[in-house]
Structure formats: structure tokens, C-alpha cells
Design a protein around this motif. Structure first.
Motif, PDB file in Angstrom:
ATOM      1  N   ILE A   4       0.850  -1.182   0.000  1.00  0.00           N
ATOM      2  CA  ILE A   4       0.000   0.000   0.000  1.00  0.00           C
ATOM      3  C   ILE A   4       0.889   1.237   0.000  1.00  0.00           C
ATOM      4  N   CYS A   5       0.558   2.191  -0.840  1.00  0.00           N
ATOM      5  CA  CYS A   5       1.290   3.454  -0.907  1.00  0.00           C
ATOM      6  C   CYS A   5       1.053   4.242   0.381  1.00  0.00           C
ATOM      7  N   GLU A   6       2.118   4.767   0.987  1.00  0.00           N
ATOM      8  CA  GLU A   6       1.999   5.473   2.260  1.00  0.00           C
ATOM      9  C   GLU A   6       1.381   6.858   2.109  1.00  0.00           C
ATOM     10  N   LEU A   7       1.428   7.432   0.922  1.00  0.00           N
ATOM     11  CA  LEU A   7       0.928   8.792   0.737  1.00  0.00           C
ATOM     12  C   LEU A   7      -0.444   8.860   0.079  1.00  0.00           C
ATOM     13  N   THR A   8      -0.759   7.912  -0.789  1.00  0.00           N
ATOM     14  CA  THR A   8      -2.044   7.969  -1.490  1.00  0.00           C
ATOM     15  C   THR A   8      -3.021   6.893  -1.026  1.00  0.00           C
ATOM     16  N   LYS A  76      -6.195   8.553   4.019  1.00  0.00           N
ATOM     17  CA  LYS A  76      -5.339   7.984   2.981  1.00  0.00           C
ATOM     18  C   LYS A  76      -3.897   7.799   3.446  1.00  0.00           C
ATOM     19  N   LEU A  77      -3.469   8.555   4.444  1.00  0.00           N
ATOM     20  CA  LEU A  77      -2.068   8.561   4.858  1.00  0.00           C
ATOM     21  C   LEU A  77      -1.759   7.420   5.823  1.00  0.00           C
ATOM     22  N   SER A  78      -0.516   6.951   5.781  1.00  0.00           N
ATOM     23  CA  SER A  78      -0.061   5.928   6.723  1.00  0.00           C
ATOM     24  C   SER A  78       0.277   6.578   8.057  1.00  0.00           C
ATOM     25  N   ALA A  79       0.577   5.750   9.046  1.00  0.00           N
ATOM     26  CA  ALA A  79       0.920   6.263  10.378  1.00  0.00           C
ATOM     27  C   ALA A  79       2.191   7.105  10.325  1.00  0.00           C
ATOM     28  N   ASN A  80       3.145   6.678   9.522  1.00  0.00           N
ATOM     29  CA  ASN A  80       4.400   7.415   9.369  1.00  0.00           C
ATOM     30  C   ASN A  80       4.150   8.794   8.743  1.00  0.00           C
ATOM     31  N   ALA A  81       3.316   8.837   7.720  1.00  0.00           N
ATOM     32  CA  ALA A  81       3.003  10.105   7.053  1.00  0.00           C
ATOM     33  C   ALA A  81       2.185  11.018   7.960  1.00  0.00           C
TER      34      ALA A  81
END
Length: 96
Positions: A4-8, A76-81
Motif C-alpha cells: 500500500i502506498c503510504e501517501l495515497t 489515505k495517509l499511513s501512520a508514518n506520514a
């Protein structure tokens, strides 16, 4: 690690392989993920993300990582983002 893309938030899609005889078998379409280091201009730091190539183009189109994170919804964002987005908001409040 999930694809899964972390930003989209772009993930895998399911479809069919279709033969000449019109037989259909399940298959998976995976996003083209790349490990990239993106620079935040406001925080003056770089961050590592696992981003799809389409997501990378979208970030560049919106004027960089800072603008992308502030415009994108949290779902849409991951935890890191999300962590980077919170840091950006704190930096904006401190500058104002």
C-alpha cells in the motif's frame, strides 16, 4: 509488508486473466511501489516513504511533500506520514 502506498493509500486491485477461449481466472494487480526519500522544506529534514510511482508524480505536481501532506485527508495517509503531517502543523503554528 503490505503493498500500500503510504501517501495515497493506493493498494492492490483484483481482476481476471482472460484467455482466448474467454476463461477467467482471478489475478492481482499490485501498485508499483518505490522506496524514496522525500525532503520537507519547512522542517528541513528528509523522510523515507514507500510510495507508488503515481503518488510520487502527484506529490511533485502539488509542489512537494509539505503541500501534499497538508492537502491530503488523514484516511489515505499511513501512520508514518501522519506523524510527519503533525510535525508540519506544529511548525506552521510556531512560525505564525
Amino acid at each position: 509488508m503490505s503493498r500500500i502506498c503510504e501517501l495515497t493509500g493506493k493498494g492492490r486491485q483484483v481482476g481476471h486473466n482472460v484467455s482466448h477461449a474467454n476463461n477467467k481466472t482471478k489475478r492481482v494487480f499490485l501498485p508499483n511501489l518505490q522506496n524514496v526519500t522525500l525532503m520537507s522544506e519547512k522542517l528541513d529534514r528528509s523522510f523515507k516513504f514507500r510510495v507508488s510511482t503515481q503518488g510520487l508524480r502527484s506529490v511533485e505536481h502539488n509542489g512537494g511533500l509539505d503541500n501534499w501532506l497538508l492537502k491530503t485527508s488523514d484516511e489515505k495517509l499511513s501512520a508514518n506520514a501522519l506523524k510527519v503531517k503533525r510535525e508540519l502543523k506544529k511548525a506552521n503554528l510556531a512560525a505564525a
